[in-house]
Design a protein around this motif. Structure first.
Motif, mmCIF file in Angstrom:
data_model
loop_
_atom_site.group_PDB
_atom_site.id
_atom_site.type_symbol
_atom_site.label_atom_id
_atom_site.label_comp_id
_atom_site.label_asym_id
_atom_site.label_seq_id
_atom_site.Cartn_x
_atom_site.Cartn_y
_atom_site.Cartn_z
ATOM 1 N N PRO A 116 0.885 -1.449 -0.015
ATOM 2 C CA PRO A 116 0.027 -0.210 -0.019
ATOM 3 C C PRO A 116 0.940 1.213 0.080
ATOM 4 N N HIS A 117 0.432 2.327 -0.707
ATOM 5 C CA HIS A 117 1.035 3.479 -0.727
ATOM 6 C C HIS A 117 0.080 4.758 -0.410
ATOM 7 N N SER A 118 0.679 5.640 0.220
ATOM 8 C CA SER A 118 -0.249 6.877 0.633
ATOM 9 C C SER A 118 -0.361 8.056 -0.369
ATOM 10 N N SER A 119 0.565 7.845 -1.450
ATOM 11 C CA SER A 119 0.385 9.063 -2.214
ATOM 12 C C SER A 119 0.471 8.887 -3.906
ATOM 13 N N ILE A 120 -0.251 9.489 -4.617
ATOM 14 C CA ILE A 120 -0.167 9.251 -5.862
ATOM 15 C C ILE A 120 1.235 9.293 -6.439
ATOM 16 N N LEU A 121 2.103 10.199 -5.795
ATOM 17 C CA LEU A 121 3.380 10.329 -6.496
ATOM 18 C C LEU A 121 4.475 9.215 -6.306
ATOM 19 N N GLU A 122 3.875 8.141 -5.146
ATOM 20 C CA GLU A 122 4.521 6.911 -5.179
ATOM 21 C C GLU A 122 3.939 5.731 -6.063
ATOM 22 N N LEU A 123 3.133 6.244 -7.180
ATOM 23 C CA LEU A 123 2.397 5.213 -7.877
ATOM 24 C C LEU A 123 3.676 4.381 -8.841
ATOM 25 N N SER A 124 4.735 5.213 -9.497
ATOM 26 C CA SER A 124 5.806 4.477 -10.111
ATOM 27 C C SER A 124 6.485 3.329 -9.245
ATOM 28 N N SER A 125 6.515 3.567 -7.906
ATOM 29 C CA SER A 125 7.136 2.668 -6.861
ATOM 30 C C SER A 125 6.298 1.416 -7.031
ATOM 31 N N ALA A 126 4.886 1.597 -6.977
ATOM 32 C CA ALA A 126 3.865 0.603 -6.669
ATOM 33 C C ALA A 126 4.067 -0.190 -8.099
ATOM 34 N N TYR A 127 3.996 0.508 -9.139
ATOM 35 C CA TYR A 127 4.232 -0.477 -10.431
ATOM 36 C C TYR A 127 5.605 -1.304 -10.441
ATOM 37 N N THR A 128 6.684 -0.757 -9.861
ATOM 38 C CA THR A 128 7.815 -1.358 -9.781
ATOM 39 C C THR A 128 7.650 -2.861 -8.910
ATOM 40 N N GLU A 129 7.077 -2.582 -7.844
ATOM 41 C CA GLU A 129 6.739 -3.488 -6.884
ATOM 42 C C GLU A 129 5.843 -4.824 -7.345
ATOM 43 N N ALA A 130 4.759 -4.112 -8.113
ATOM 44 C CA ALA A 130 3.912 -5.084 -8.601
ATOM 45 C C ALA A 130 4.664 -6.039 -9.856
#
Length: 521
Positions: free
Chosen positions: A264-278
């Motif tokens: 889980p991430h708290s900010s849309i600015l972390e979405l690139s990191s979320a993509y890398t994790e997925a």
């Protein structure tokens, strides 16, 4: 009828793109082709197309120069950018020039069709969209919502910077009051965004989920979930319930999914990191297990090196141009992966990458090309978006067979004399563990016959020839480098330093130290 020009220095890409768009021949027509930006500008000035399809890397004037020029002088012209690279500077320039889409090569007929239809829709709706923005607050919100969807997609794929903010009330509320979790769906066959959105609507998920099609792979979908803030247990339940609900309707479409799940991430600015994790979660799936869902864990283990005992033979078969044997060995290699406990897709990708890198080095010794780095990056980009063992096998089978057939006409082994082939192999691989048993299997010759024939043809026993080659190379290292004795012994194929000393003295009449002292200034 809408018209377009295509600007790309690769003629095959131009022709292939035009061919893919024949399915829209009643709506669009190619009125010109250009191989560089300067020629493209001349075409645009003369023909006034409705939209342009252009590459980023071209001679004379590339996309980095062409895009801002077109944005300034032809602001209403729809721009579709194609490239073999997911380069942040290219993508940033495309976005800042208001390009409609940034497509990664290779792209499918369906993908370019959808983008062109989007260009037509934008042309047709430009004036009405402007009127909608000025009308009611509800219409304004819808336009901002559509814009925010593109912003979020860009953030997921790493196309924008920290300065990005959302403008629609709905998405602002969701982002401020929820954590964000990204799910990467690897599907057994492509699922359109419309089909997935219909499924989400039927399940009542449309208000808490957003679905995007990955631009890099038709079989990869991205589902953004808005989950409870600061509550990982509840968030985990939401994710599980979502996947349980999605599985049956997808199965009815004969679609089966493997899912990588970000933290889980708290900010849309972390979405690139979320993509890398997925994506990392997908890559770290165990290939010997038939599990559909994989969670990302912080500190995910690095890839593990795979040791395959037929690797040297595989490289030889490629260099010898033996395509039938290469294809058989690829099947055996992928079967070997499935037998390894704890082997992940990332491990397989890394092993195949190291093999392909060795093959490219072999190819470079035959065909001197300036395209090696470019092709390597393009290939890696394709591999990064393959998430099934079957797809990897298909891709690398084609890759290794292509290399085999490129080398075949000029192979050093393209001769009939088997003893000469063996001598060549020894000279090129003296540092490896070579034996008569291994070489007889490699060249399909009986071991005892090899021993007899080798002595007849060369006047030397096999082992004496091998030792001579190794000692000759060790002389070069002794006189030209300051490597230690054990390093030299190892680099020419001797694991035992004492044995190396004994053979060296037998063949030269002096020890390696004496030879170095005598032959260095």
């Amino acid at each position: 009828m809408y018209s377009y020009v295509i600007i790309d220095d690769e003629e095959l890409i131009r022709k292939g793109t035009v061919k893919k768009l024949e399915i829209l021949k009643d709506q669009v027509q190619c009125i010109g082709e250009a191989a560089n930006g300067k020629s493209g500008i001349q075409l645009i000035e003369q023909l006034h197309p409705d939209f342009v399809i252009l590459d980023m890397q071209m001679p004379e004037m590339d996309g980095m120069e062409l895009l801002p020029y077109l944005a300034e002088h032809y602001p209403d012209l729809q721009l579709i950018v194609i490239s073999g690279y997911r380069d942040f500077d290219y993508i940033k320039q495309a976005i800042s020039s208001n390009a409609l889409e940034y497509l990664l090569k290779p792209f499918s007929k369906e993908t370019i069709k959808e983008v062109v239809l989007k260009a037509i829709a934008r042309i047709e709706d430009r004036s009405s969209i402007q009127n909608q923005i000025r009308s009611t607050e509800q219409e304004k919100e819808q336009v901002q919502y559509e814009y925010d969807l593109q912003v979020i997609k860009n953030l997921i794929l790493g196309y924008q910077t920290d300065e990005t903010r959302l403008t629609s009330q709905k998405l602002n509320y969701l982002c401020e009051n929820h954590d964000l979790c990204l799910l990467a769906f690897e599907c057994t066959k492509a699922v359109s965004a419309n089909s997935m959105e219909n499924i989400l609507n039927e399940l009542g998920f449309e208000d808490l989920m957003l679905y995007f099609q990955s631009p890099s792979s038709e079989s990869l979908g991205l589902l953004l979930l808005f989950v409870p803030q600061h509550d990982p247990i509840h968030s985990g339940r939401v994710i599980e319930q979502t996947l349980d609900a999605l599985t049956p309707p997808l199965s009815e479409l004969d679609v089966f999914i493997t899912v990588g799940i970000s933290a889980p991430h708290s900010s849309i600015l972390e979405l690139s990191s979320a993509y890398t994790e997925a994506v990392s979660a997908l890559d770290h799936q165990l290939i010997c297990e038939d599990a559909p869902f994989f969670y990302y864990y912080d500190g995910e283990e690095d890839t593990h090196a795979i040791s395959w005992d037929r690797e040297d033979e595989f490289l030889f078969r490629i260099e010898a141009g033996m395509d039938t044997e290469v294809k058989s060995l690829i099947r055996e290699m992928f079967a070997f992966y499935t037998s390894l406990p704890g082997c992940t897709l990332a491990d397989v990708k890394y092993h195949c990458y190291t093999l392909s890198d060795q093959c490219r080095q072999i190819l470079d010794s035959y065909i001197h090309t300036t395209e090696t780095l470019k092709s390597s990056a393009s290939m890696q980009n394709v591999v990064n978006h393959l998430f099934s063992l079957h797809d990897l096998m298909d891709y690398y089978t084609q890759f290794f067979l292509n290399l085999t057939n490129m080398i075949k006409p000029n192979s050093v082994y393209a001769i009939d004399d088997v003893i000469e082939k063996i001598q060549i192999y020894i000279r090129r691989n003296y540092q490896k563990d070579l034996s008569q048993e291994y070489l007889s299997s490699l060249f399909y010759i009986n071991r005892s016959y090899l021993s007899t024939l080798f002595k007849e043809r060369t006047g030397q026993k096999f082992v004496d020839y091998l030792n001579n080659v190794r000692i000759t190379k060790s002389k070069e290292l002794l006189s030209q480098t300051d490597k230690k004795m054990y390093q030299i012994a190892k680099s020419v194929g001797y694991d035992n330093v004492k044995y190396f000393f004994r053979i060296f003295k037998k063949l030269t009449g002096m020890t390696p130290e004496e030879y170095r002292m005598k032959n260095t200034a």
